[in-house]
Design a protein around this motif. Sequence first.
Motif, PDB file in Angstrom:
ATOM      1  N   UNK A  61       0.993  -1.365   0.130  1.00  0.00           N
ATOM      2  CA  UNK A  61      -0.132   0.141   0.056  1.00  0.00           C
ATOM      3  C   UNK A  61       0.895   1.597  -0.151  1.00  0.00           C
ATOM      4  N   UNK A  62       0.583   2.533  -0.941  1.00  0.00           N
ATOM      5  CA  UNK A  62       1.188   3.506  -0.355  1.00  0.00           C
ATOM      6  C   UNK A  62       1.196   4.533   0.392  1.00  0.00           C
ATOM      7  N   UNK A  63       2.121   4.501   1.010  1.00  0.00           N
ATOM      8  CA  UNK A  63       2.010   5.700   2.071  1.00  0.00           C
ATOM      9  C   UNK A  63       1.099   7.516   1.960  1.00  0.00           C
ATOM     10  N   UNK A 107       4.127   3.804 -15.317  1.00  0.00           N
ATOM     11  CA  UNK A 107       5.395   3.630 -15.135  1.00  0.00           C
ATOM     12  C   UNK A 107       5.478   4.416 -14.019  1.00  0.00           C
ATOM     13  N   UNK A 108       5.043   5.498 -14.178  1.00  0.00           N
ATOM     14  CA  UNK A 108       5.684   6.486 -13.004  1.00  0.00           C
ATOM     15  C   UNK A 108       5.356   5.975 -11.800  1.00  0.00           C
ATOM     16  N   UNK A 109       3.861   5.174 -11.500  1.00  0.00           N
ATOM     17  CA  UNK A 109       3.838   4.522 -10.105  1.00  0.00           C
ATOM     18  C   UNK A 109       4.381   3.498  -9.782  1.00  0.00           C
ATOM     19  N   UNK A 110       5.040   2.877 -10.218  1.00  0.00           N
ATOM     20  CA  UNK A 110       5.926   1.099 -10.407  1.00  0.00           C
ATOM     21  C   UNK A 110       7.531   2.188  -9.412  1.00  0.00           C
ATOM     22  N   UNK A 111       7.396   3.372 -10.302  1.00  0.00           N
ATOM     23  CA  UNK A 111       8.674   4.256  -9.512  1.00  0.00           C
ATOM     24  C   UNK A 111       8.326   4.399  -8.446  1.00  0.00           C
ATOM     25  N   UNK A 112       7.459   4.968  -8.234  1.00  0.00           N
ATOM     26  CA  UNK A 112       7.127   5.610  -6.529  1.00  0.00           C
ATOM     27  C   UNK A 112       6.799   4.161  -5.651  1.00  0.00           C
ATOM     28  N   UNK A 113       6.610   3.333  -6.143  1.00  0.00           N
ATOM     29  CA  UNK A 113       6.613   1.985  -5.304  1.00  0.00           C
ATOM     30  C   UNK A 113       7.750   1.363  -5.111  1.00  0.00           C
ATOM     31  N   UNK A 114       8.644   1.703  -6.352  1.00  0.00           N
ATOM     32  CA  UNK A 114       9.902   1.021  -6.145  1.00  0.00           C
ATOM     33  C   UNK A 114      11.040   2.328  -4.776  1.00  0.00           C
ATOM     34  N   UNK A 115      10.671   3.707  -5.382  1.00  0.00           N
ATOM     35  CA  UNK A 115      11.071   4.878  -3.599  1.00  0.00           C
ATOM     36  C   UNK A 115      10.441   4.178  -2.467  1.00  0.00           C
ATOM     37  N   UNK A 116       9.332   3.677  -2.288  1.00  0.00           N
ATOM     38  CA  UNK A 116       9.568   3.425  -1.012  1.00  0.00           C
ATOM     39  C   UNK A 116       9.485   2.301  -0.293  1.00  0.00           C
ATOM     40  N   UNK A 117       9.584   1.240  -1.243  1.00  0.00           N
ATOM     41  CA  UNK A 117      10.449   0.172  -0.540  1.00  0.00           C
ATOM     42  C   UNK A 117      11.487  -0.485  -0.969  1.00  0.00           C
ATOM     43  N   UNK A 118      12.206   0.214  -1.472  1.00  0.00           N
ATOM     44  CA  UNK A 118      12.878  -0.098  -2.538  1.00  0.00           C
ATOM     45  C   UNK A 118      13.958  -0.899  -3.718  1.00  0.00           C
ATOM     46  N   UNK A 119      12.600  -1.990  -4.051  1.00  0.00           N
ATOM     47  CA  UNK A 119      12.043  -2.720  -5.144  1.00  0.00           C
ATOM     48  C   UNK A 119      11.148  -2.763  -5.007  1.00  0.00           C
ATOM     49  N   UNK A 164      20.022   5.576  -6.440  1.00  0.00           N
ATOM     50  CA  UNK A 164      19.295   6.823  -6.545  1.00  0.00           C
ATOM     51  C   UNK A 164      19.278   7.167  -7.466  1.00  0.00           C
ATOM     52  N   UNK A 165      18.517   7.532  -7.410  1.00  0.00           N
ATOM     53  CA  UNK A 165      18.580   8.728  -8.614  1.00  0.00           C
ATOM     54  C   UNK A 165      19.613  10.211  -9.244  1.00  0.00           C
ATOM     55  N   UNK A 166      20.385   9.764  -7.956  1.00  0.00           N
ATOM     56  CA  UNK A 166      22.125  10.970  -7.670  1.00  0.00           C
ATOM     57  C   UNK A 166      23.093  10.071  -8.496  1.00  0.00           C
ATOM     58  N   UNK A 167      24.214  10.404  -9.334  1.00  0.00           N
ATOM     59  CA  UNK A 167      25.220  10.693 -10.529  1.00  0.00           C
ATOM     60  C   UNK A 167      25.890  10.296  -9.669  1.00  0.00           C
ATOM     61  N   UNK A 168      27.419   9.973  -9.725  1.00  0.00           N
ATOM     62  CA  UNK A 168      28.532  10.416  -9.773  1.00  0.00           C
ATOM     63  C   UNK A 168      29.648   9.890 -10.256  1.00  0.00           C
TER      64      UNK A 168
END
Length: 358
Positions: free
Chosen positions: A17-19, A43-55, A153-157
Motif C-alpha cells: 500500500x502506498x503511504x 511507469x511512474x507509479x511503479x517508480x513510486x513503489x520502488x522508491x518507497x519499498x526499495x524494489x 538512486x537518482x544521483x550520478x557521481x
Amino acid sequence: MSVRRLAEASLQPASFAFNRANAAAAKQWIKKYPKGREQSAIIPLLMLAQEQEGWVTKAAIETISDMLGMPYIRGLEVATFYTQYQLNPVGTRAHIQVCGTTPCMLRGSEALMDVCRSKIHHDQFHTNDKGTLSWEEVECLGACVNAPMVMIFKDTFEDLTPERLAEIIDLYDAGKGASVTPGPQNGRITSEPITGLTTLKSEKAILKTTRDREAKAAAKAAREAAPTAIVATPAAPAAQVPASPVAPSKASKPKTDAPETSPALRSPSPTKVAPETEKAASVAAPRHSAANANKAAPEVEKVSKQRSGPKTKAEPAAAFKAPELKNAPLGAGGKKVAAKPAKPSLMDKNRPTGKKPV
C-alpha cells in the motif's frame, strides 16, 4: 536482453500500500493522462513503489494494476521489461549502478567494478553481509563526457577514481550518503574541459547592464570630445503631436502590371472601394475565340496545330507501301486500287517450277 523474473515467493511481502504522500502523488500522476488512458501512469507509479519499498514487489505490481484497471499480466510486462525497476531486494542504503558502456570502460569502469566486488559482493544483485549495499553493471547513464560514473538512486557521481568510489561506498554504508555531493568528483563544474573553463570566463560581456553601461560611457566621451562652439541651442519644443504608426514597407515587392501583383485584385483588398471602381481598375479577361482556342500556341509547337474538327489521315510513306500499291491507279474516293495480276501466258505455264512431281 536477459530474462527478468520476479523474486522468489519467500522474499515477496504479503501486501502493498502506498503511504499518504505517495498515494497523493499517484493520484496526481493519474490525472495527467486523458480519460481512458490512465493505464499509461503505470511507469511512474511503479517508480513510486520502488522508491518507497526499495524494489518492485509482486504485491506492488498487482495493487497498481488494480488501481489502473488493467490485467496483472500487463503490469508484469512493464515491470519485467524496463531495467530501471529492481525485481529483487537491493541494498537498503545504496544500490550502486556502474556504467560499463564504451566511454566509461575506456576511462576505467572495470576498476570501479572491482571496488564494488571487494567492498560489497563478488556478484551483482547480491547484498553485503548487513544487507545495506548492492551493485550492478548497467548501460549508458548519459554523462559520457564525465566518464567513468555511477548512479546511486537518482544521483550520478562522475569523474570517479577507484579511491573516491571506495570513500563514497563507505559513507553510504555508514548512513552518511546525504553528505556526498553528486556530480563530478574531481572539482570541475558540470561538463567543462578537464583543464578548466576556456570560454565565457566572465558573464559581464553578455549582460545587458554591461552593454548599457558601455554605451552610456561611449556617448559621454563623444560629447566631451566635441567642440563646444558648434553645439547648437536646442529649439523650443513644438506641440506634442502623437505620431501616426508607420505602415510596413513594400519596397521589396515587385512593381508590375501583372494581375497577380495588382493591388486592386488582391483578396481581401486592404482598400475598400466601390465594385464599379474595382472592376474598372481590374484587368479584363480576354475575349473568347473559338479559332484561337482550337489551336496550340505557336511558341509551344512552332506551328498551328488543329486540335479538333475533321481529321485527315496522312498518306503513308512510300517505303512502307505494299509493292502492288506503289504505282496502282486511283479508285473511288482517291484511294489506290491494287492492279489485277495478268493472266499467265502459255510459256509461263510450260516453264519449270522446280517442284518435284507428286
